[in-house]
Design an enzyme around this catalytic site. Structure first.
Site, PDB file in Angstrom:
ATOM      1  N   CYS A 279       0.814  -1.216   0.000  1.00  0.00           N
ATOM      2  CA  CYS A 279       0.000   0.000   0.000  1.00  0.00           C
ATOM      3  C   CYS A 279       0.849   1.268   0.000  1.00  0.00           C
ATOM      4  O   CYS A 279       2.032   1.236   0.271  1.00  0.00           O
ATOM      5  CB  CYS A 279      -0.847   0.083   1.276  1.00  0.00           C
ATOM      6  SG  CYS A 279      -2.274  -0.961   1.274  1.00  0.00           S
TER       7      CYS A 279
ATOM      8  N   CYS B 295      12.484  -1.160   6.136  1.00  0.00           N
ATOM      9  CA  CYS B 295      12.579  -2.240   5.143  1.00  0.00           C
ATOM     10  C   CYS B 295      13.689  -1.945   4.129  1.00  0.00           C
ATOM     11  O   CYS B 295      13.611  -0.974   3.371  1.00  0.00           O
ATOM     12  CB  CYS B 295      11.235  -2.379   4.425  1.00  0.00           C
ATOM     13  SG  CYS B 295      11.299  -3.453   2.983  1.00  0.00           S
TER      14      CYS B 295
ATOM     15  N   ASP C 146      17.231  -5.801  -9.724  1.00  0.00           N
ATOM     16  CA  ASP C 146      17.111  -5.514  -8.290  1.00  0.00           C
ATOM     17  C   ASP C 146      17.060  -6.754  -7.409  1.00  0.00           C
ATOM     18  O   ASP C 146      17.569  -6.766  -6.302  1.00  0.00           O
ATOM     19  CB  ASP C 146      15.880  -4.629  -8.025  1.00  0.00           C
ATOM     20  CG  ASP C 146      14.636  -5.199  -8.646  1.00  0.00           C
ATOM     21  OD1 ASP C 146      14.093  -6.169  -8.099  1.00  0.00           O
ATOM     22  OD2 ASP C 146      14.214  -4.695  -9.699  1.00  0.00           O
TER      23      ASP C 146
ATOM     24  N   CYS D 119       8.279 -12.622   4.004  1.00  0.00           N
ATOM     25  CA  CYS D 119       8.093 -11.312   4.641  1.00  0.00           C
ATOM     26  C   CYS D 119       6.766 -11.341   5.391  1.00  0.00           C
ATOM     27  O   CYS D 119       5.760 -11.783   4.835  1.00  0.00           O
ATOM     28  CB  CYS D 119       8.080 -10.205   3.594  1.00  0.00           C
ATOM     29  SG  CYS D 119       7.741  -8.591   4.334  1.00  0.00           S
TER      30      CYS D 119
ATOM     31  N   CYS E 199      15.364  -3.441   8.525  1.00  0.00           N
ATOM     32  CA  CYS E 199      14.834  -4.797   8.515  1.00  0.00           C
ATOM     33  C   CYS E 199      15.532  -5.525   7.364  1.00  0.00           C
ATOM     34  O   CYS E 199      15.536  -5.057   6.222  1.00  0.00           O
ATOM     35  CB  CYS E 199      13.318  -4.819   8.281  1.00  0.00           C
ATOM     36  SG  CYS E 199      12.706  -6.530   8.152  1.00  0.00           S
TER      37      CYS E 199
ATOM     38  N   CYS F  51      14.134 -11.003   5.480  1.00  0.00           N
ATOM     39  CA  CYS F  51      14.008 -11.981   4.389  1.00  0.00           C
ATOM     40  C   CYS F  51      15.355 -12.398   3.815  1.00  0.00           C
ATOM     41  O   CYS F  51      15.423 -13.374   3.063  1.00  0.00           O
ATOM     42  CB  CYS F  51      13.089 -11.434   3.302  1.00  0.00           C
ATOM     43  SG  CYS F  51      13.608  -9.826   2.686  1.00  0.00           S
TER      44      CYS F  51
END
Ligand code: SF4
Length: 497
Positions: free
Chosen positions: A9, A256, A369, A405, A456, A459
């Site tokens: 979002c 993140c 990426d 995640c 963070c 992952c």
């Protein structure tokens, strides 16, 4: 990133202190951030009462004759908006419509409108708590749980600050929230780890205050960037300014890290840098980490657009030519899905134009990426080979993704992640590359310019910043390694608390 990985979002909110209309600012603020959510969009404004507009898909481009009336669509001097990709709730059309944010949540005593960017890790526990109190209530989206919690606290005559503080203390996860009280007061807050971005800005004459997931939502309106909310902070607006209140101490920042590699727009600022500057540094660092494979390449190509800034950095550090031989079809914005085997190339052809004559017989260094599932990267590499590339060395800025995640990015299980099952050499073989060169975790952190314990990296390290996420990850990993079938979004169904 051609794995079609989705962010959950984005939000934009504005208040006009001279009571002018805010709908146009929210419309443009959402347009600038549509990369953060494609499935639906919505706006709620307030002028003594709430007014709502919601629809599926991208925020629309509006044709010129209707444009002015479109911008007058909702009255109100204060409002909040959201663009959404769902990481909780159903994905059929009806669920998408009913899950579209913002939401109005209320009791007989109070009401508020609310929208967010994030995902709640203790979703299952919270939903069950509310169901016990009010079995008739139905929840379409995480943010309703936050709204319900706030309304419950406010109905017990607590003020907004202590109600938000309860949310921060009892809800685990990523939540960057914007909301309107029943009196039209605009508020915004961030979870105590600050996992998702949220910044504030002002119009040049300071008559309009705005809150946005990314700074580009401010830029498109000609607003000035003011500050990034601190983790655990609540802001209100008052007489042309922001009132800031640190409600709970930030125990550990955890922005993140994937925002820098993929999600955020390159012209947004996160931390003290523009995202494109960080990506250029990724490229320079990859040149240092994998000099041998750069030396084995004739030319750099980038997969647009997240690979472009990386390619510039790689080019600067290595001196190798960056050939802009892969271009995006600018006005083809539909998402392409692979339906049939014979559609494999068509899917890529519709997104990208690859200039084969620039690759024929060459050893190519490709900047990208991330690799999540690996299926679409395989098709891209097949296409490069078909167009004559002699060797394909992949340079990947985000380190190997080894775990799911829980904070709102669309990767929920170990099984779907190619990196959780295979080391880089095997991944190269599976996707058809000569080598796959992931940026190291330390290199990524250095390039971002924050400390490792301010990000963070769950992952890619398997170490999550919040306790329940860690518990879920460990339990899921154990079951996955024993060959048990995984249950999709575990936070929606897990009784681990
Ligand atoms: S687990 Fe990965 S994708 Fe999710 S918030 Fe952390 S760094 Fe971002």
């Amino acid at each position: 990133m051609y794995d079609c990985l989705k962010e959950e979002c984005g939000v934009f909110a504005a208040r006009h202190c001279k009571k002018g209309s805010v709908f146009p600012y929210i419309y443009w603020g959402l347009r600038a951030q549509n990369h953060r959510g494609h499935q639906s969009h919505g706006i709620i404004t307030f002028d003594g009462d709430f007014h709502t507009y919601k629809a599926l898909d991208l925020v629309p481009k509006v044709k010129r004759p209707e444009f002015q009336s479109w911008l007058n669509r909702l009255p109100g001097y204060v409002g909040i908006g959201n663009i959404r990709y769902t990481t909780s709730g159903g994905t059929d059309e009806q669920s998408l419509i009913s899950g579209t944010q913002p939401f109005i949540v209320g009791t007989e005593k109070t009401r508020l409108a609310i929208a967010f960017n994030g995902n709640l890790v203790n979703h299952f526990k919270l939903r069950n708590q509310f169901k016990e109190r009010s079995p008739q209530l139905h929840y379409d989206c995480d943010v309703e749980l936050i709204g319900r919690k706030l309304v419950m606290e406010l109905s017990e005559d607590r003020d907004l600050s202590s109600s938000v503080k309860s949310c921060m203390n009892e809800i685990e996860g990523a939540f960057s929230v914007t909301g309107l009280t029943r009196d039209g007061e605009l508020f915004a807050f961030k979870d105590p780890h600050g996992i998702k971005p949220l910044c504030c800005g002002n119009s040049p004459d300071r008559t309009i205050q705005a809150v946005s997931s990314e700074a580009v939502g401010l830029n498109i309106n000609g607003f000035e960037y003011d500050f990034e909310l601190e983790p655990g902070e609540l802001i209100l607006t008052s007489n042309g300014d922001f009132v800031r209140e640190q409600l709970v101490p930030c125990r550990r920042r955890a922005l993140c890290a994937f925002e820098f590699a993929y999600f955020a727009r390159p012209d947004s600022r996160l931390g003290n840098k523009f995202v494109y500057e960080v990506r250029e540094e990724f490229g320079r660092n990859l040149a240092k980490e994998y000099g041998d494979f750069i030396n084995d390449s004739d030319v750099i190509i980038s997969l647009p657009e997240t690979g472009d800034d990386v390619a510039l950095g790689l080019h600067e550090a290595s001196g190798l030519r960056w050939e802009r031989a892969v271009r995006r079809h600018r006005y083809v914005t539909e998402r392409a899905f692979i339906l049939l085997p014979e559609e494999r190339y068509a899917t890529i052809d519709r997104k990208l134009n690859v200039l084969g004559s620039k690759l024929r017989g060459k050893k190519v260094a490709v900047t990208e990426d991330s690799i999540v599932r690996g299926d679409t990267t395989t098709v891209v590499i097949e296409k490069l080979r078909r167009m004559g590339a002699k060797k394909v060395h992949m340079f990947i800025t985000f380190p190997r993704i080894i775990g799911p995640c829980f904070y709102g990015i669309d990767m929920a299980t170990y099984g779907e992640l190619i990196g959780s099952r295979h080391p880089p050499a095997e991944i190269a073989e599976i996707i058809g590359a000569d080598t796959v060169n992931y940026q190291s975790i330390d290199g990524l952190v250095r390039s971002i310019g924050l400390r490792k314990d301010e990000l963070c990296l769950g992952c890619v390290t398997g170490k999550y910043p919040t306790p329940l996420a860690q518990k879920m990850a460990d339990e899921m990993r154990e079951k996955f390694e024993k060959g048990h079938k995984e249950t999709g979004r575990i936070y929606e169904v897990s009784s681990i608390i």
